[in-house]
Design an enzyme around this catalytic site. Structure first.
Site, PDB file in Angstrom:
ATOM      1  N   LEU A  95      42.160  33.174  46.852  1.00 27.07           N
ATOM      2  CA  LEU A  95      42.266  34.749  46.988  1.00 27.07           C
ATOM      3  C   LEU A  95      41.485  35.938  45.786  1.00 27.07           C
ATOM      4  O   LEU A  95      41.197  34.931  44.615  1.00 27.07           O
ATOM      5  CB  LEU A  95      43.646  35.803  47.169  1.00 27.07           C
ATOM      6  CG  LEU A  95      44.926  35.298  46.069  1.00 27.07           C
ATOM      7  CD1 LEU A  95      43.874  36.680  45.428  1.00 27.07           C
ATOM      8  CD2 LEU A  95      45.810  36.040  46.969  1.00 27.07           C
ATOM      9  N   ARG A 153      39.489  43.055  32.667  1.00 23.12           N
ATOM     10  CA  ARG A 153      39.810  41.167  31.958  1.00 23.12           C
ATOM     11  C   ARG A 153      38.722  40.721  31.865  1.00 23.12           C
ATOM     12  O   ARG A 153      38.048  40.531  33.082  1.00 23.12           O
ATOM     13  CB  ARG A 153      41.362  40.812  32.621  1.00 23.12           C
ATOM     14  CG  ARG A 153      42.784  40.672  31.843  1.00 23.12           C
ATOM     15  CD  ARG A 153      43.359  39.752  32.531  1.00 23.12           C
ATOM     16  NE  ARG A 153      43.643  40.248  34.000  1.00 23.12           N
ATOM     17  CZ  ARG A 153      44.137  39.397  35.316  1.00 23.12           C
ATOM     18  NH1 ARG A 153      44.499  38.096  34.385  1.00 23.12           N
ATOM     19  NH2 ARG A 153      44.097  39.580  36.467  1.00 23.12           N
ATOM     20  N   CYS A 161      39.526  35.017  36.138  1.00 29.33           N
ATOM     21  CA  CYS A 161      39.199  33.693  36.607  1.00 29.33           C
ATOM     22  C   CYS A 161      38.395  32.709  36.594  1.00 29.33           C
ATOM     23  O   CYS A 161      38.494  31.683  35.682  1.00 29.33           O
ATOM     24  CB  CYS A 161      39.467  33.045  38.286  1.00 29.33           C
ATOM     25  SG  CYS A 161      40.794  34.522  38.519  1.00 29.33           S
ATOM     26  N   LYS A 183      41.114  24.113  42.374  1.00 30.65           N
ATOM     27  CA  LYS A 183      41.467  25.117  42.947  1.00 30.65           C
ATOM     28  C   LYS A 183      40.205  24.624  41.184  1.00 30.65           C
ATOM     29  O   LYS A 183      39.179  25.980  41.185  1.00 30.65           O
ATOM     30  CB  LYS A 183      42.956  25.004  41.580  1.00 30.65           C
ATOM     31  CG  LYS A 183      42.380  26.901  41.155  1.00 30.65           C
ATOM     32  CD  LYS A 183      42.161  27.875  42.613  1.00 30.65           C
ATOM     33  CE  LYS A 183      41.654  29.217  41.434  1.00 30.65           C
ATOM     34  NZ  LYS A 183      42.048  30.317  41.708  1.00 30.65           N
ATOM     35  N   GLU A 200      45.190  28.408  45.262  1.00 36.51           N
ATOM     36  CA  GLU A 200      44.995  30.127  45.676  1.00 36.51           C
ATOM     37  C   GLU A 200      44.133  30.547  45.387  1.00 36.51           C
ATOM     38  O   GLU A 200      43.471  29.698  44.442  1.00 36.51           O
ATOM     39  CB  GLU A 200      46.258  31.472  45.082  1.00 36.51           C
ATOM     40  CG  GLU A 200      46.014  32.078  45.635  1.00 36.51           C
ATOM     41  CD  GLU A 200      46.224  32.404  47.112  1.00 36.51           C
ATOM     42  OE1 GLU A 200      47.190  31.970  47.357  1.00 36.51           O
ATOM     43  OE2 GLU A 200      44.921  32.641  47.508  1.00 36.51           O
TER      44      GLU A 200
HETATM   45  C1  UGA Z   1      37.386  34.405  42.080  1.00 41.66           C
HETATM   46  C2  UGA Z   1      37.006  33.300  42.543  1.00 41.66           C
HETATM   47  O1  UGA Z   1      36.115  34.097  44.484  1.00 41.66           O
HETATM   48  C3  UGA Z   1      38.444  32.583  43.882  1.00 41.66           C
HETATM   49  O2  UGA Z   1      38.449  32.138  45.068  1.00 41.66           O
HETATM   50  C4  UGA Z   1      39.983  32.797  43.632  1.00 41.66           C
HETATM   51  O3  UGA Z   1      40.651  32.215  43.725  1.00 41.66           O
HETATM   52  C5  UGA Z   1      39.993  33.889  41.758  1.00 41.66           C
HETATM   53  O4  UGA Z   1      38.420  33.201  41.183  1.00 41.66           O
HETATM   54  C6  UGA Z   1      40.995  32.696  41.452  1.00 41.66           C
HETATM   55  O5  UGA Z   1      40.552  31.875  40.508  1.00 41.66           O
HETATM   56  O6  UGA Z   1      42.088  33.654  40.590  1.00 41.66           O
HETATM   57  P1  UGA Z   1      37.709  36.423  41.088  1.00 41.66           P
HETATM   58  O7  UGA Z   1      37.428  36.677  39.488  1.00 41.66           O
HETATM   59  O8  UGA Z   1      38.717  37.743  42.068  1.00 41.66           O
HETATM   60  O9  UGA Z   1      37.926  35.786  42.254  1.00 41.66           O
HETATM   61  O10 UGA Z   1      36.280  37.418  41.296  1.00 41.66           O
HETATM   62  P2  UGA Z   1      35.280  37.291  42.284  1.00 41.66           P
HETATM   63  O11 UGA Z   1      34.827  37.565  43.399  1.00 41.66           O
HETATM   64  O12 UGA Z   1      34.642  35.978  42.396  1.00 41.66           O
HETATM   65  O13 UGA Z   1      33.737  37.359  41.052  1.00 41.66           O
HETATM   66  C7  UGA Z   1      34.415  37.152  39.717  1.00 41.66           C
HETATM   67  C8  UGA Z   1      32.418  37.225  38.876  1.00 41.66           C
HETATM   68  O14 UGA Z   1      31.364  36.824  39.299  1.00 41.66           O
HETATM   69  C9  UGA Z   1      33.016  38.788  38.407  1.00 41.66           C
HETATM   70  O15 UGA Z   1      32.500  39.086  38.033  1.00 41.66           O
HETATM   71  C10 UGA Z   1      31.064  38.872  40.119  1.00 41.66           C
HETATM   72  O16 UGA Z   1      30.421  39.971  39.258  1.00 41.66           O
HETATM   73  C11 UGA Z   1      30.683  37.616  39.286  1.00 41.66           C
HETATM   74  N1  UGA Z   1      29.371  37.293  41.061  1.00 41.66           N
HETATM   75  C12 UGA Z   1      29.872  37.190  41.961  1.00 41.66           C
HETATM   76  C13 UGA Z   1      28.215  37.416  40.652  1.00 41.66           C
HETATM   77  O17 UGA Z   1      27.384  37.697  39.314  1.00 41.66           O
HETATM   78  N2  UGA Z   1      27.887  36.922  41.373  1.00 41.66           N
HETATM   79  C14 UGA Z   1      27.722  36.746  42.774  1.00 41.66           C
HETATM   80  O18 UGA Z   1      26.698  36.535  43.764  1.00 41.66           O
HETATM   81  C15 UGA Z   1      29.115  36.944  43.076  1.00 41.66           C
END
Ligand code: UGA
Length: 443
Positions: free
Chosen positions: A154, A344, A277, A221, A152
């Site tokens: 998302l 988390r 994640c 993944k 997944e």
């Molecule tokens: C992430 C992936 O984006 C999803 O595609 C994946 O399915 C998911 O992990 C998973 O493995 O279940 P998520 O953890 O919900 O999703 O959040 P993200 O939007 O990816 O952000 C993760 C972290 O990166 C956050 O702390 C965010 O602040 C940071 N981030 C994101 C940055 O520091 N810079 C960015 O440009 C983007």
């Protein structure tokens, strides 16, 4: 479409969003949740975490979702059993598969000659699907059962959108009949009855279904998350070079993102990535590689850069304040990113604790109500900022972007802000009387 009956085990972000998406597409879904509190919330039509659009969609598709504490009744009538349970990190940083095998333990006695597919949605190390297959062959040798890897992708905060209209659907299965069932499961997503707010995301083209080997699906993944984490660590390193040379990371980002080969996403410099994640999956992939005899050096650097970034960014505030001891500091944003209530691997909490350990008096704020013991938390932004010597923006909630900083600044002892996500306009902050510190920005 041919409506299918399926069981989804685990009502976390992935399980619940997938269950709702598939129910909206017209399938009949049994959603299994062991946790009594979560179960009760779901049974009363509420979702147990903050996730935009999911609760109303969940209520809209009640006729197609049946919630239960155990899978005893549903497995018999289901052709697909989807595992969406957690795979947290073990102390040695590999994935803990105990929830997967606990679910299988419950499923095994219910398997028979009716063909069924166990669909592994949880993020699992390479070889887990084969391990599950071997486990089922030894525990239920007469059962007709296939195992499929179906990772997944998302994102929290946009979970329903991601479950309904993913960029791609990945299926790793060996048996043609299992592949066919999964195609029948996902093809109707495109035409799902969805909330009005999500219509804008409905793709015009068919969602690509990639049929690959189970091992490739499992690794894909981790590869996707590692790549995105690499982009973040990359831009953070560029920001660090900017800080040392007088260039501006946002100007560089504007140049990079015009290059279609690079793309514009995940190039937001800041304090680093958190959440349930990226930290877990990058460490797990590093372990998977090491165990297979290969050291993934680039990934090791991605992880190192991320763990150091917060300290590097904090350093400039420490210098400006001439030390943290005795300073009153407000930490804004504790959830690991906006539009979630998930703490988390929260950078906000880590930073608040770090500042406290270095002698600062910390107050924390988040737009979502949170229960915290180790940090002085207030859900009132004005109260949190009153009398502080500095503020750190850790999570870029809209509430902070759109705040009236001129008025907020009047409450502070010293108008000093560290914008840890480059979420604010330095010019506006200077005009509001602030000393502004960003991440790799030219002021
Ligand atoms: C992430 C992936 O984006 C999803 O595609 C994946 O399915 C998911 O992990 C998973 O493995 O279940 P998520 O953890 O919900 O999703 O959040 P993200 O939007 O990816 O952000 C993760 C972290 O990166 C956050 O702390 C965010 O602040 C940071 N981030 C994101 C940055 O520091 N810079 C960015 O440009 C983007």
């Amino acid at each position: 479409m041919i409506p299918l009956e399926i069981t989804v085990v685990g009502a976390g972000y992935v399980g619940l969003s997938s269950a709702v998406a598939l129910a909206l597409a017209g399938h009949r879904v049994h959603l299994i949740e062991h946790n009594i509190k979560r179960l009760q919330a779901l049974q009363s039509g509420q979702i147990p975490f903050l996730e935009p659009d999911l609760e109303s969609a969940f209520q809209d598709c009640q006729k197609n979702i049946c919630i239960a504490a155990s899978l005893e009744r549903s497995v018999k009538s289901s052709s697909l059993i989807m595992l969406a349970v957690g795979t947290p990190s073990t102390p040695a940083h590999s994935a803990d598969l105990s929830q997967i095998f606990a679910a299988l333990e419950d499923i095994v006695p219910l398997l028979d000659q009716t063909p069924r597919v166990i669909v592994v949605k949880s993020t699992v190390p390479v070889g887990t699907n084969a391990e599950i297959k071997a486990y089922l062959e030894s525990r239920a040798p007469k059962a007709v059962v296939a195992v499929a890897s179906n990772p997944e992708f998302l994102r929290q905060g946009r979970a329903l959108q991601g479950a309904l209209f993913p960029d791609r659907i990945v299926i790793g299965a060996s048996e043609p009949w299992a592949l066919e069932l999964l195609r029948q499961l996902y093809t109707p997503l495109q035409d799902a009855q969805i909330p009005e707010a999500l219509e804008q995301y409905r793709p015009e083209q068919a969602i690509p279904i990639l049929e690959i080997s189970p091992e490739s699906a499992e690794l894909a993944k981790y590869a996707a998350n590692a790549f995105l984490a690499m982009k973040i660590s990359f831009i953070n390193e560029i920001a660090n070079v900017c800080a040392a040379t007088g260039a501006d990371v946002n100007e560089i980002k504007a140049v990079l993102e015009k290059d279609k080969r690079i793309g514009s996403d995940f190039l937001q410099a800041g304090l680093g990535y958190g959440g349930s994640c990226f930290p877990k999956d990058t460490r797990a992939l590093s372990q998977i590689s090491l165990r297979s005899g290969y050291e993934f050096r680039l990934l090791r650097a991605v992880i190192e850069v991320n763990s150091e970034q917060r300290f590097r960014v904090l350093q400039q505030l420490e210098q400006r304040l001439e030390g943290f001891r005795g300073k009153r500091i407000a930490v804004l944003g504790l959830t690991f990113k906006p539009d979630t209530d998930d703490l988390r691997e929260s950078l906000g909490v880590d930073i608040a604790l770090e500042l406290q350990a270095r002698g600062a008096i910390v107050k924390a704020h988040d737009p979502t109500p949170l229960k915290l013991e180790q940090v002085d938390f207030s859900s009132d932004l004005n109260a949190c900022l009153t009398g502080v010597d500095a503020v750190i923006l850790v999570t870029e909630w809209d509430e902070y972007r759109n705040a009236n900083w001129k008025d907020l600044g009047c409450l502070m002892q010293r108008k000093l802000i560290l914008d840890g996500r480059n979420a604010l306009e330095p010019g506006d902050m200077l005009a509001a009387g602030f000393e502004y510190l960003g991440v790799g920005r030219k002021i």
